[in-house]
Design a protein around this motif. Sequence first.
Motif, PDB file in Angstrom:
ATOM      1  N   LYS A   1       1.196  -0.697   0.000  1.00 49.19           N
ATOM      2  CA  LYS A   1       0.158   0.203   0.052  1.00 49.19           C
ATOM      3  C   LYS A   1       0.740   1.054  -0.055  1.00 49.19           C
ATOM      4  O   LYS A   1       0.617   2.660  -0.699  1.00 49.19           O
ATOM      5  CB  LYS A   1      -0.914   0.381   1.334  1.00 49.19           C
TER       6      LYS A   1
ATOM      7  N   ALA B   1      -0.220  -2.212  -6.241  1.00 46.67           N
ATOM      8  CA  ALA B   1      -1.994  -3.434  -5.765  1.00 46.67           C
ATOM      9  C   ALA B   1      -1.817  -4.439  -4.804  1.00 46.67           C
ATOM     10  O   ALA B   1      -0.363  -5.513  -5.805  1.00 46.67           O
ATOM     11  CB  ALA B   1      -2.073  -3.952  -7.653  1.00 46.67           C
TER      12      ALA B   1
ATOM     13  N   ILE C   1      -5.650   2.495  -5.637  1.00 45.39           N
ATOM     14  CA  ILE C   1      -4.506   2.352  -4.716  1.00 45.39           C
ATOM     15  C   ILE C   1      -2.914   3.222  -4.767  1.00 45.39           C
ATOM     16  O   ILE C   1      -2.058   3.062  -4.423  1.00 45.39           O
ATOM     17  CB  ILE C   1      -3.836   0.610  -5.774  1.00 45.39           C
TER      18      ILE C   1
ATOM     19  N   ARG D   1      -6.127   3.698   0.590  1.00 43.01           N
ATOM     20  CA  ARG D   1      -6.205   2.740  -0.790  1.00 43.01           C
ATOM     21  C   ARG D   1      -7.151   1.184  -0.088  1.00 43.01           C
ATOM     22  O   ARG D   1      -5.522   0.849   1.487  1.00 43.01           O
ATOM     23  CB  ARG D   1      -4.482   3.387  -0.630  1.00 43.01           C
ATOM     24  N   ASP D   2      -7.619   0.923  -0.809  1.00 45.09           N
ATOM     25  CA  ASP D   2      -7.824  -0.308  -0.438  1.00 45.09           C
ATOM     26  C   ASP D   2      -8.205  -0.957   0.821  1.00 45.09           C
ATOM     27  O   ASP D   2      -7.834  -1.503   1.719  1.00 45.09           O
ATOM     28  CB  ASP D   2      -6.926  -1.393  -1.063  1.00 45.09           C
TER      29      ASP D   2
END
Length: 572
Positions: free
Chosen positions: A215, A220, A256, A264-265
């Motif tokens: 991250k 990714a 991402i 991020r995610d």
Amino acid sequence: MDDELRERVEREAEKHALLNAVKHESDANVGAVMGPLMGDNPDFRQHADDIPGVIGGVIGRVNDLEYAQKRERLEELAPEELAEIEAEDEEDEHDLPDLPRADEYDEIRMRCAPNPNGPWHVGHARMPAVIGTYRDRYDGWFCVRFDDTDPETKRPDLTAYDSILEDLEYLGFEPDDVFRASDRLETYYDHARELIDLGGAYTCSCSGEEFSELKNSGEACPHRDKDDQTVFEEFEDMIAGEYESGEMVLRVKTDIEHKNPALRDWVAFRMIDTPHPREEASEYRCWPMLDFQSGVDDHLIGITHIIRGIDLQDSAKRQRFVYDYFDWEYPEVVHWGHVQIDAYDVKMSTSTISELIEDGELEGWDDPRVPTLKSLRRRGIRGEAIVESMVGLGTSTSDVDLAMSTIYANNRELIDEETDRRFFVRDGNQIPLGGSPPDEADPLRHPNHEDRGVREIPVGDSVLLEPDDLPQREERIWLKGLGCFQYTRDTLQYTGDDIDVVREGDVDVIHWVPATESVSLRMRTPDGDVRGHAEPGVGDLEPDELVQFVRVGFARIDRQDEDETVAYFTHE
């Protein structure tokens, strides 16, 4: 001073006295009038020694008028200044700013979302005070939603659900509905399935360290491109409890490469092995993170406005990714700073207080030494005083300090006129009486309400005085409600002097209690217990009655034990 100047001074003094009296809805006084009078009329300054004598009579005549008469006269003399005062009053009507876009909603809907891991401390009162006030202002709706989807690190306390609702009632508010997030797991699962179907989520088995490294570098996760069917199957296995804690999570797909790595995610669901303390939720092992659970609930419940701490700005940003996937409209958000409370040695933290109670250092959540609402309630502080203080802080994004003295001042205004006076002597020294004083003292129940009558206190042959009140040899003192005494040969000799000796400023007025018929009293305070003796009638008071111990402070009678009366100190 010639007649023309005197007339000008009187005219200007009347205007400024009226401005002062109308603005503050009280009597004017010379000190408050002199400043603006001289400021507006610099040529008066050379007559500064004479002006107070001139304006004194003017101010007296103004103070004799009723408020409506003062306002009417001010409108004649200074209509523009009156309009400014009334405009300021209108601006000050609400300490809270209008909610953003409030007029665009059919109904304002807000939520108070506590974590039920313990009773509320004073700082917690800010949220219900503000949203309850907004609800009343807009004739809106608010709910309590217990965000209890973390059975491990913020483990719910089963007693806290009802305790928090009791605290809310104490503050003067009743929610329009109550929800428990732990009852709604299936709803969150359904929305997670829909999010997966929309390509907005994926299951991830990376360790926390592995994902953090990816991250932070903007790379990714290798699981990000799993096919939807695999994601569905693995998520169903999460729901079924097939994974252990830390083995699998469900992540929301965001960006991402977002400039803020925290967005991020982010994790939407994780596995927790610790069973939830509520029996109805104890079988679940797959739990939503707060940002997912709260975001879904806010939409489903129809929340229009959210108030949250400035430190939670990222929550709104995370949740907007979910809202975008579902094509929902995000609620209006008001961010505010933290509130800090002074006057307590005990840290204002639910976990800290809980540990001190478990260790036996505190007697419970209503111990007078802790900054909890239960403690303030037991001390006799009204919820209305707390709400008024919290609303007065507004919704600034800056951190704000709230002095407990503000709550005390607001509470004093609520209780002072209705609270009878009593005598309480701390660590008293016994002194004999001589000179044939009255057999009974008759101090007023309340100095401003003679119609309430007097307290009848038997005197006896000696009294208890506080150590600081002990007179010097041959010094005279006035025992409240009893009379004047002179300290001679270790005895207080009754002199028979009338109250004029007090008015002349030669004699101190002190409180006392009879030595033989007084009541043993223990007063519990934030600084520890204080023991002493109270006048006899205090032993007949019912629990929850408020008293003001003269020259000591307000207190709430807690209970009448066999050998003592127990009171909780409210404030001075």
